[in-house]
Design a protein around this motif. Structure first.
Motif, PDB file in Angstrom:
ATOM      1  N   VAL A  38      95.757  45.800  24.134  1.00 34.79           N
ATOM      2  CA  VAL A  38      96.474  47.048  23.913  1.00 34.79           C
ATOM      3  C   VAL A  38      97.951  46.874  24.261  1.00 34.79           C
ATOM      4  CG1 VAL A  38      95.889  47.916  26.223  1.00 34.79           C
ATOM      5  CG2 VAL A  38      96.513  49.525  24.411  1.00 34.79           C
ATOM      6  N   SER A  39      98.833  47.342  23.390  1.00 33.40           N
ATOM      7  CA  SER A  39     100.267  47.080  23.546  1.00 33.40           C
ATOM      8  C   SER A  39     100.876  47.776  24.750  1.00 33.40           C
ATOM      9  CB  SER A  39     101.017  47.511  22.285  1.00 33.40           C
ATOM     10  OG  SER A  39     100.889  48.905  22.065  1.00 33.40           O
ATOM     11  N   THR A  40     100.243  48.830  25.265  1.00 29.04           N
ATOM     12  CA  THR A  40     100.817  49.553  26.408  1.00 29.04           C
ATOM     13  C   THR A  40     100.858  48.695  27.669  1.00 29.04           C
ATOM     14  OG1 THR A  40      98.634  50.526  26.833  1.00 29.04           O
ATOM     15  CG2 THR A  40     100.227  51.859  25.608  1.00 29.04           C
ATOM     16  N   LEU A  41     100.126  47.571  27.686  1.00 29.47           N
ATOM     17  CA  LEU A  41     100.194  46.702  28.860  1.00 29.47           C
ATOM     18  C   LEU A  41     101.604  46.163  29.068  1.00 29.47           C
ATOM     19  CD1 LEU A  41      96.848  44.698  28.700  1.00 29.47           C
ATOM     20  CD2 LEU A  41      97.508  46.447  30.349  1.00 29.47           C
ATOM     21  N   LEU A  42     102.386  46.056  28.014  1.00 31.64           N
ATOM     22  CA  LEU A  42     103.772  45.598  28.155  1.00 31.64           C
ATOM     23  C   LEU A  42     104.711  46.715  28.581  1.00 31.64           C
ATOM     24  CD1 LEU A  42     102.547  43.512  25.814  1.00 31.64           C
ATOM     25  CD2 LEU A  42     104.944  42.802  25.806  1.00 31.64           C
ATOM     26  N   LEU A  43     104.216  47.937  28.649  1.00 22.79           N
ATOM     27  CA  LEU A  43     105.071  49.097  28.902  1.00 22.79           C
ATOM     28  C   LEU A  43     104.806  49.736  30.254  1.00 22.79           C
ATOM     29  CD1 LEU A  43     104.726  50.776  25.376  1.00 22.79           C
ATOM     30  CD2 LEU A  43     106.253  48.916  26.080  1.00 22.79           C
ATOM     31  N   LYS A  44     104.065  49.077  31.111  1.00 25.90           N
ATOM     32  CA  LYS A  44     103.634  49.679  32.366  1.00 25.90           C
ATOM     33  C   LYS A  44     104.535  49.274  33.531  1.00 25.90           C
ATOM     34  CE  LYS A  44      98.798  50.270  31.106  1.00 25.90           C
ATOM     35  NZ  LYS A  44      98.871  51.745  31.152  1.00 25.90           N
ATOM     36  N   ASP A  45     104.682  50.209  34.499  1.00 23.10           N
ATOM     37  CA  ASP A  45     105.392  49.880  35.725  1.00 23.10           C
ATOM     38  C   ASP A  45     104.404  49.274  36.720  1.00 23.10           C
ATOM     39  OD1 ASP A  45     103.968  51.999  36.878  1.00 23.10           O
ATOM     40  OD2 ASP A  45     105.684  53.360  36.939  1.00 23.10           O
ATOM     41  N   THR A  46     104.819  49.094  37.968  1.00 26.48           N
ATOM     42  CA  THR A  46     103.976  48.386  38.931  1.00 26.48           C
ATOM     43  C   THR A  46     102.755  49.179  39.368  1.00 26.48           C
ATOM     44  OG1 THR A  46     105.559  49.118  40.611  1.00 26.48           O
ATOM     45  CG2 THR A  46     105.717  46.823  39.887  1.00 26.48           C
ATOM     46  N   SER A  47     102.701  50.467  39.054  1.00 30.79           N
ATOM     47  CA  SER A  47     101.513  51.263  39.378  1.00 30.79           C
ATOM     48  C   SER A  47     100.529  51.307  38.219  1.00 30.79           C
ATOM     49  CB  SER A  47     101.910  52.699  39.730  1.00 30.79           C
ATOM     50  OG  SER A  47     102.298  53.403  38.566  1.00 30.79           O
ATOM     51  N   ASP A  48     100.879  50.713  37.102  1.00 27.93           N
ATOM     52  CA  ASP A  48     100.102  50.733  35.865  1.00 27.93           C
ATOM     53  C   ASP A  48     100.288  52.026  35.078  1.00 27.93           C
ATOM     54  OD1 ASP A  48      98.708  48.377  35.034  1.00 27.93           O
ATOM     55  OD2 ASP A  48      96.969  49.618  34.603  1.00 27.93           O
ATOM     56  N   ARG A  49     101.341  52.761  35.368  1.00 23.46           N
ATOM     57  CA  ARG A  49     101.683  53.924  34.559  1.00 23.46           C
ATOM     58  C   ARG A  49     102.560  53.481  33.383  1.00 23.46           C
ATOM     59  NH1 ARG A  49     101.156  55.846  39.759  1.00 23.46           N
ATOM     60  NH2 ARG A  49     100.209  57.917  39.981  1.00 23.46           N
ATOM     61  N   THR A  50     102.296  54.006  32.211  1.00 22.35           N
ATOM     62  CA  THR A  50     103.064  53.648  31.027  1.00 22.35           C
ATOM     63  C   THR A  50     104.405  54.365  31.057  1.00 22.35           C
ATOM     64  OG1 THR A  50     101.014  53.360  29.779  1.00 22.35           O
ATOM     65  CG2 THR A  50     103.041  53.588  28.518  1.00 22.35           C
ATOM     66  N   ALA A  51     105.489  53.600  30.990  1.00 18.86           N
ATOM     67  CA  ALA A  51     106.834  54.145  31.166  1.00 18.86           C
ATOM     68  C   ALA A  51     107.418  54.728  29.886  1.00 18.86           C
ATOM     69  CB  ALA A  51     107.763  53.062  31.716  1.00 18.86           C
ATOM     70  N   PHE A  52     106.722  54.560  28.759  1.00 16.15           N
ATOM     71  CA  PHE A  52     107.182  55.099  27.477  1.00 16.15           C
ATOM     72  C   PHE A  52     106.153  56.103  26.965  1.00 16.15           C
ATOM     73  CE2 PHE A  52     109.355  51.142  28.007  1.00 16.15           C
ATOM     74  CZ  PHE A  52     110.572  51.254  27.347  1.00 16.15           C
ATOM     75  N   LYS A  53     106.594  57.146  26.329  1.00 17.72           N
ATOM     76  CA  LYS A  53     105.709  58.188  25.803  1.00 17.72           C
ATOM     77  C   LYS A  53     105.188  57.744  24.434  1.00 17.72           C
ATOM     78  CE  LYS A  53     108.146  61.833  28.333  1.00 17.72           C
ATOM     79  NZ  LYS A  53     107.091  61.953  29.364  1.00 17.72           N
ATOM     80  N   VAL A  54     104.142  56.950  24.460  1.00 13.20           N
ATOM     81  CA  VAL A  54     103.692  56.269  23.249  1.00 13.20           C
ATOM     82  C   VAL A  54     103.046  57.203  22.230  1.00 13.20           C
ATOM     83  CG1 VAL A  54     103.416  54.064  24.436  1.00 13.20           C
ATOM     84  CG2 VAL A  54     101.475  55.624  24.294  1.00 13.20           C
ATOM     85  N   PHE A  55     102.609  58.384  22.659  1.00 12.96           N
ATOM     86  CA  PHE A  55     101.942  59.300  21.733  1.00 12.96           C
ATOM     87  C   PHE A  55     102.839  60.447  21.295  1.00 12.96           C
ATOM     88  CE2 PHE A  55      98.342  57.387  24.089  1.00 12.96           C
ATOM     89  CZ  PHE A  55      97.734  56.760  23.009  1.00 12.96           C
ATOM     90  N   GLU A  56     104.131  60.370  21.604  1.00 13.17           N
ATOM     91  CA  GLU A  56     105.078  61.383  21.159  1.00 13.17           C
ATOM     92  C   GLU A  56     105.978  60.807  20.071  1.00 13.17           C
ATOM     93  OE1 GLU A  56     107.243  63.165  24.325  1.00 13.17           O
ATOM     94  OE2 GLU A  56     105.441  63.704  25.472  1.00 13.17           O
ATOM     95  N   PRO A  57     106.347  61.623  19.095  1.00 14.45           N
ATOM     96  CA  PRO A  57     107.248  61.116  18.043  1.00 14.45           C
ATOM     97  C   PRO A  57     108.519  60.532  18.645  1.00 14.45           C
ATOM     98  CG  PRO A  57     106.368  63.269  17.458  1.00 14.45           C
ATOM     99  CD  PRO A  57     105.950  63.021  18.888  1.00 14.45           C
ATOM    100  N   GLY A  58     108.859  59.325  18.255  1.00 15.79           N
ATOM    101  CA  GLY A  58     110.063  58.664  18.760  1.00 15.79           C
ATOM    102  C   GLY A  58     109.915  58.069  20.143  1.00 15.79           C
ATOM    103  N   GLY A  59     108.725  58.139  20.724  1.00 11.59           N
ATOM    104  CA  GLY A  59     108.542  57.654  22.094  1.00 11.59           C
ATOM    105  C   GLY A  59     108.742  56.163  22.251  1.00 11.59           C
ATOM    106  N   THR A  60     108.512  55.419  21.172  1.00 11.61           N
ATOM    107  CA  THR A  60     108.730  53.971  21.218  1.00 11.61           C
ATOM    108  C   THR A  60     109.710  53.543  20.124  1.00 11.61           C
ATOM    109  OG1 THR A  60     106.769  53.633  19.830  1.00 11.61           O
ATOM    110  CG2 THR A  60     106.472  53.474  22.219  1.00 11.61           C
ATOM    111  N   ALA A  61     110.627  54.445  19.768  1.00  6.90           N
ATOM    112  CA  ALA A  61     111.584  54.143  18.702  1.00  6.90           C
ATOM    113  C   ALA A  61     112.448  52.934  19.018  1.00  6.90           C
ATOM    114  CB  ALA A  61     112.468  55.362  18.445  1.00  6.90           C
TER     115      ALA A  61
END
Length: 492
Positions: free
Chosen positions: A66-89
Motif C-alpha cells: 500500500v502506497s501510504t506506507l511512504l506517507l507515514k510519520d513515526t507514529s504510523d499516521r498518514t501525513a497526507f490526506k489521501v482520500f481528499e481531492p488534491g490530497g496527494t497532488a
C-alpha cells in the motif's frame, strides 16, 4: 508475455539466472517463508512474508504494497490526506491508498538466524506502470552516488553505532487491550549493565549474553562487524563495523538495526536505537559516520595527502587532507545546518547536543577532536585518512544520512571551498550553532537551496511535511516524555 521486472527494465538474463538459483536454494534449504523487506523513510523495515513456494514468482512479478506506507510519520499516521481531492497532488503516482509493487534483489538473500526456516530479501518499490518510486530513500542515495560517480569518485563509509540494550521485565508482556493506544505503551525494562565505567571488562562480562546475540546475529547475516564495546551510559553499548562502499554500509545498517532488535526480543531483551531513552540517568547515543572518497579508477583514498601543504600547520585542513578533501570538508561545514535533519531526524535526538558531551553544538571541525562536529583522522601518507561526522543519531535513515553528505561534499568540491582553521575549543561558543530542535532543523533544510536542488524540491517538500507532522504532535503533547517513550523507545 514479459514479467513486471522486465517491464521495469531490471530483469535480464543474469537476474533470471539469479532468481532460478535462489529458487533452488530456497527449496533445497527447506525454507517455509521468505520475507520481502523494504526500508521506509524512517529507516524501519516493512514488508510482506510469503510462503516459500510464492517467492520465485514474486521476484519476477513483485509484491503488492500500500502506497501510504511512504506517507507515514513515526507514529504510523498518514501525513497526507489521501482520500481528499488534491490530497496527494504534489505526489505523482500516489492517491487513494493505491498499490505499489516491491521488487527484491535476489543477491540480497539471507537466511534469518533467529527464526526457523525463514529467508529474507531486500526490496524496493515501483509504480504499477513500471516506473521507479523516486521517494524511496534507497533510491535517493543511489541518485546521490550516481552524481558522485560522474565526478569520478566512490564513497567509503565506516559505522560506529551506539545503542541501548535492556532486559525485558516480562519476557512475554501481556498486551492488554484496555491499555492499547496509538502508538502503544513502551515495554518495562531493567539494565544489563550499570554504566559509568567506560569499556569496563567487568561490565562487558555482565552484559555478555545479549552482546553474544548481537555478535552471532550480525555475523550470521554476513555483516562486517569488528567490535562490540561497553559505552559510558547505563545499558549503553556500541558496535563498530569495517568500512565498505556507501550503499553496502547503508544496507548493512538497516539490516543490523532491525535484526538485532528482533533477535534480542526473542531472548527477552529490548534494543533501542532511540538517541536518549526515557529515563532520568542516561547517556545519549550517537552514530558516528566515518567517510572518505576514493578515486573510482584506482581506488586510492582521495582525501590522502602525501606531505603537508607548504605554509600550513596542524590547524589547517590542507596539513592533513588533500585539496579535494579540504573542499569536501568545507562543503560539509557549509551545509551542516541543512543536513542536520537527515542525520538527527527525531525530536528526541536534539537533546544530545550538549556541552562537553562528546557531541557537537556548533559548525566546527577539529583535528582528532571528539567535541567537534567533524573530526579529521589520519595524517600524511595514511591511506585511512578520513572525516568523521559526529552529528548523527542511531535512529537516522542511513540512505538519507549518506546522501546528505554526498550532496554537501560535492558542493564544496564544485566551489573549491576552503575550510576554516580547526577548533581546539568546540564548546566555547565559536562557530554557527547547529539546530536545537526538529523544527529548526527542518527550517534549515528548507533554507538551503543547494540541498533542496540536490535532493529535489519535491522530495524535500514531501519529507519535511512528514517530519513536521511528528514535530507538531511532539509540541502539542501533554506529556513529552510519554510521547517519546511510545513514539521512539517502543518502536525505534
Amino acid at each position: 508475455m514479459s514479467s513486471f521486472a522486465q517491464r521495469c527494465g531490471i530483469h535480464d538474463a543474469a537476474r533470471e539466472q539469479a532468481v532460478q538459483r535462489l529458487g533452488r536454494l530456497i527449496s533445497g534449504q527447506g525454507l517455509e517463508l521468505v520475507r520481502f523487506a523494504w526500508c521506509d523513510q524512517h529507516g524501519v523495515l516493512r514488508g510482506k512474508t510469503l510462503v516459500a513456494a510464492a517467492a520465485e514468482r514474486a521476484l519476477r512479478e513483485g509484491v503488492g504494497l500500500v502506497s501510504t506506507l511512504l506517507l507515514k510519520d513515526t507514529s504510523d499516521r498518514t501525513a497526507f490526506k489521501v482520500f481528499e481531492p488534491g490530497g496527494t497532488a504534489s505526489l505523482p503516482g500516489f492517491g487513494f491508498a493505491n498499490n505499489l509493487l516491491l521488487l527484491a534483489d535476489p543477491d540480497s538473500f539471507r537466511q534469518l538466524p533467529w527464526t526457523p526456516a525463514t529467508g529474507w530479501l531486500r526490496a524496493q518499490p515501483w509504480f504499477e506502470d513500471g516506473t521507479p518510486v523516486e521517494l524511496d530513500t534507497r533510491r535517493v542515495l543511489q541518485r546521490a552516488l550516481a552524481r558522485l560517480a560522474e565526478a569520478g569518485f566512490t564513497l567509503k563509509c565506516g559505522l560506529e553505532v551506539e545503542f541501548h540494550i535492556y532486559k525485558l521485565q516480562d519476557t512475554q508482556p501481556a498486551l492488554d487491550p484496555m491499555q492499547s493506544a496509538w502508538p502503544p505503551p513502551a515495554p518495562a525494562v531493567s539494565l544489563v549493565h550499570p554504566g559509568y565505567n567506560l569499556l569496563a571488562e567487568g561490565w562487558y562480562d555482565q552484559a555478555e549474553e545479549p552482546m553474544r546475540i548481537v555478535q552471532h546475529t550480525a555475523q550470521a547475516l554476513g555483516l562486517p562487524l569488528l567490535s562490540l564495546e561497553i559505552e559510558l551510559g547505563p545499558s549503553q553499548v556500541e558496535a563498530v563495523f569495517e568500512a565498505t562502499d556507501a550503499l553496502a554500509a547503508a544496507d548493512n545498517m538497516v539490516l543490523f538495526r532491525n535484526a538485532v532488535k528482533m533477535a534480542l526480543r526473542r531472548a527477552g531483551y529490548h534494543a533501542s536505537f532511540m538517541c536518549r531513552p526515557p529515563f532520568p540517568n542516561i547517556m545519549s547515543s550517537g552514530w558516528h559516520l566515518h567517510q572518505s572518497l576514493c578515486d573510482a579508477g584506482t581506488g586510492r583514498n582521495a582525501f590522502q595527502r602525501d606531505v603537508p601543504k607548504a605554509g600550513t600547520d596542524s590547524s589547517d585542513a590542507a596539513h592533513t587532507l588533500s585539496d579535494l578533501g579540504e573542499h569536501y570538508l568545507a562543503g560539509l561545514l557549509a551545509h551542516a545546518r541543512g543536513t542536520t535533519v537527515f542525520c538527527t531526524p527525531t525530536a528526541n535526538g536534539f537533546g544530545r547536543f550538549r556541552p562537553n558531551a562528546l557531541a557537537p553544538q556548533s559548525v566546527l571541525w577539529g583535528r582528532d577532536n571528539r567535541g567537534a562536529l567533524l573530526r579529521v583522522i589520519g595524517g600524511c601518507g595514511d591511506a585511512a585518512t578520513r572525516i568523521e561526522n559526529r552529528i548523527g543519531e542511531p535512529a537516522a535513515n542511513p540512505y538519507l544520512y549518506f546522501a546528505s553528505q554526498v550532496h554537501a561534499g560535492l558542493d564544496g568540491i564544485a566551489r573549491a571551498l576552503r575550510a576554516p582553521r580547526a577548533t581546539d575549543a568546540p564548546y566555547a561558543g565559536q562557530g554557527e550553532s547547529l539546530p536545537t530542535s526538529l523544527g529548526d532543523a527542518l527550517s534549515a533544510l528548507e533554507q538551503d537551496t543547494v540541498l533542496c536542488d540536490a535532493f529535489g524540491r519535491g522530495f524535500v517538500d514531501y519529507y519535511t511535511r512528514i517530519k513536521r507532522s511528528e514535530q507538531q504532535r511532539f509540541a502539542a503533547a501533554e506529556d513529552p516524555d510519554e510521547f517519546q517513550r511510545r513514539e521512539y523507545f517502543a518502536r525505534l
